[in-house]
Design a protein around this motif. Sequence first.
Motif, mmCIF file in Angstrom:
data_model
loop_
_atom_site.group_PDB
_atom_site.id
_atom_site.type_symbol
_atom_site.label_atom_id
_atom_site.label_comp_id
_atom_site.label_asym_id
_atom_site.label_seq_id
_atom_site.Cartn_x
_atom_site.Cartn_y
_atom_site.Cartn_z
ATOM 1 N N GLU A 1 31.824 24.116 44.344
ATOM 2 C CA GLU A 1 33.115 24.761 44.603
ATOM 3 C C GLU A 1 33.789 25.197 43.295
ATOM 4 O OE1 GLU A 1 35.775 22.934 47.485
ATOM 5 O OE2 GLU A 1 34.064 21.827 48.296
ATOM 6 N N ILE A 2 33.721 24.361 42.278
ATOM 7 C CA ILE A 2 34.310 24.711 40.981
ATOM 8 C C ILE A 2 33.577 25.904 40.383
ATOM 9 C CG2 ILE A 2 34.586 23.909 38.583
ATOM 10 C CD1 ILE A 2 35.257 21.118 39.844
ATOM 11 N N HIS A 3 32.265 25.914 40.471
ATOM 12 C CA HIS A 3 31.496 27.051 39.959
ATOM 13 C C HIS A 3 31.841 28.343 40.704
ATOM 14 C CE1 HIS A 3 28.055 24.469 38.048
ATOM 15 N NE2 HIS A 3 29.186 24.376 37.388
ATOM 16 N N LEU A 4 32.003 28.264 42.015
ATOM 17 C CA LEU A 4 32.403 29.450 42.784
ATOM 18 C C LEU A 4 33.758 29.964 42.304
ATOM 19 C CD1 LEU A 4 31.301 28.422 46.389
ATOM 20 C CD2 LEU A 4 30.320 30.254 44.986
ATOM 21 N N TRP A 5 34.689 29.043 42.097
ATOM 22 C CA TRP A 5 36.018 29.407 41.622
ATOM 23 C C TRP A 5 35.943 30.054 40.235
ATOM 24 C CZ3 TRP A 5 38.692 26.498 37.661
ATOM 25 C CH2 TRP A 5 39.992 26.960 37.415
ATOM 26 N N LEU A 6 35.157 29.470 39.334
ATOM 27 C CA LEU A 6 35.024 30.045 37.993
ATOM 28 C C LEU A 6 34.372 31.429 38.041
ATOM 29 C CD1 LEU A 6 34.039 26.837 36.015
ATOM 30 C CD2 LEU A 6 36.130 28.191 35.693
ATOM 31 N N ARG A 7 33.395 31.615 38.917
ATOM 32 C CA ARG A 7 32.782 32.941 39.085
ATOM 33 C C ARG A 7 33.832 33.955 39.541
ATOM 34 N NH1 ARG A 7 28.339 29.644 41.478
ATOM 35 N NH2 ARG A 7 26.436 30.075 40.317
ATOM 36 N N GLU A 8 34.664 33.556 40.512
ATOM 37 C CA GLU A 8 35.720 34.448 41.008
ATOM 38 C C GLU A 8 36.718 34.776 39.909
ATOM 39 O OE1 GLU A 8 37.337 32.296 44.327
ATOM 40 O OE2 GLU A 8 35.572 32.656 45.577
ATOM 41 N N GLU A 9 37.087 33.781 39.131
ATOM 42 C CA GLU A 9 38.039 34.006 38.035
ATOM 43 C C GLU A 9 37.456 34.957 36.988
ATOM 44 O OE1 GLU A 9 41.321 32.884 37.798
ATOM 45 O OE2 GLU A 9 40.885 32.421 39.901
ATOM 46 N N LEU A 10 36.187 34.787 36.673
ATOM 47 C CA LEU A 10 35.536 35.675 35.713
ATOM 48 C C LEU A 10 35.457 37.092 36.272
ATOM 49 C CD1 LEU A 10 34.089 36.244 33.069
ATOM 50 C CD2 LEU A 10 31.991 35.330 34.098
ATOM 51 N N ALA A 11 35.124 37.222 37.545
ATOM 52 C CA ALA A 11 35.062 38.552 38.167
ATOM 53 C C ALA A 11 36.436 39.217 38.146
ATOM 54 C CB ALA A 11 34.538 38.443 39.596
ATOM 55 N N ALA A 12 37.482 38.460 38.415
ATOM 56 C CA ALA A 12 38.840 39.010 38.380
ATOM 57 C C ALA A 12 39.220 39.431 36.962
ATOM 58 C CB ALA A 12 39.838 37.989 38.926
ATOM 59 N N LEU A 13 38.840 38.636 35.989
ATOM 60 C CA LEU A 13 39.119 38.975 34.591
ATOM 61 C C LEU A 13 38.411 40.266 34.216
ATOM 62 C CD1 LEU A 13 40.224 38.339 31.765
ATOM 63 C CD2 LEU A 13 38.253 36.839 31.435
ATOM 64 N N ARG A 14 37.158 40.382 34.583
ATOM 65 C CA ARG A 14 36.388 41.595 34.278
ATOM 66 C C ARG A 14 36.984 42.804 34.988
ATOM 67 N NH1 ARG A 14 30.418 40.295 35.574
ATOM 68 N NH2 ARG A 14 29.956 42.193 34.421
ATOM 69 N N ALA A 15 37.366 42.646 36.258
ATOM 70 C CA ALA A 15 37.962 43.754 37.009
ATOM 71 C C ALA A 15 39.304 44.151 36.408
ATOM 72 C CB ALA A 15 38.123 43.364 38.481
ATOM 73 N N GLY A 16 40.034 43.169 35.914
ATOM 74 C CA GLY A 16 41.341 43.438 35.324
ATOM 75 C C GLY A 16 41.282 44.280 34.061
ATOM 76 N N LEU A 17 40.127 44.327 33.415
ATOM 77 C CA LEU A 17 39.992 45.138 32.208
ATOM 78 C C LEU A 17 40.206 46.617 32.506
ATOM 79 C CD1 LEU A 17 36.873 43.491 30.544
ATOM 80 C CD2 LEU A 17 39.266 43.236 29.874
ATOM 81 N N ASP A 18 39.932 47.027 33.742
ATOM 82 C CA ASP A 18 40.051 48.429 34.119
ATOM 83 C C ASP A 18 41.398 48.770 34.744
ATOM 84 O OD1 ASP A 18 37.446 49.016 33.244
ATOM 85 O OD2 ASP A 18 36.619 48.244 35.124
ATOM 86 N N SER A 19 42.276 47.789 34.904
ATOM 87 C CA SER A 19 43.585 48.066 35.493
ATOM 88 C C SER A 19 44.495 48.688 34.436
ATOM 89 C CB SER A 19 44.207 46.787 36.042
ATOM 90 O OG SER A 19 44.738 46.006 34.987
ATOM 91 N N PRO A 20 45.528 49.401 34.881
ATOM 92 C CA PRO A 20 46.449 50.032 33.927
ATOM 93 C C PRO A 20 47.088 49.037 32.952
ATOM 94 C CG PRO A 20 46.858 50.832 36.155
ATOM 95 C CD PRO A 20 45.857 49.716 36.264
#
Length: 156
Positions: free
Chosen positions: A20-39
């Motif tokens: 569960e912690i690994h899933l959460w960390l994967r989601e957080e990393l994906a959100a961080l990466r996606a956030g790089l393209d936000s305004p």
Amino acid sequence: MHPSTEPGDRLTALGNQLIEIHLWLREELAALRAGLDSPTGPRDLRAHCLTFCSALTRHHTGEDGGAFRVLAEQAPQLRPVLDELAADHEVVAAVLRRVEELAADPAGVDGVRAELDGLSALLESHFGYEEKKLVAALNAVRGGTTEELLGVPLPE
């Protein structure tokens, strides 16, 4: 499994909590990466990186001093695996330091993106190996809190 009434006992087996912690960390990393393209990506980059990097560092530090120590005592045959995973933690820590340095520079978004891409691949391999090798042994561990043994509380 029946919930225990003893203080400090977990309601869910530790190995399952690791997943569960690994899933959460994967989601957080994906959100961080996606956030790089936000305004607001470049402006928010430093804060988001520090939050993610801190959580991942706490998790790995907690494993090294908590769950890995317990497993080395209770399942000595896992010591070579634990040594490999601890070495991975050092590699991840070096990548996180580079990410934090790059995130401090508003023009460092492309460098951060490249480091996060590499980190994502590294963590997929690391998490998968760790789960394959340790979940069953961790599920047998009794006592201690998730935060004590895995470095972070169980995500909600």
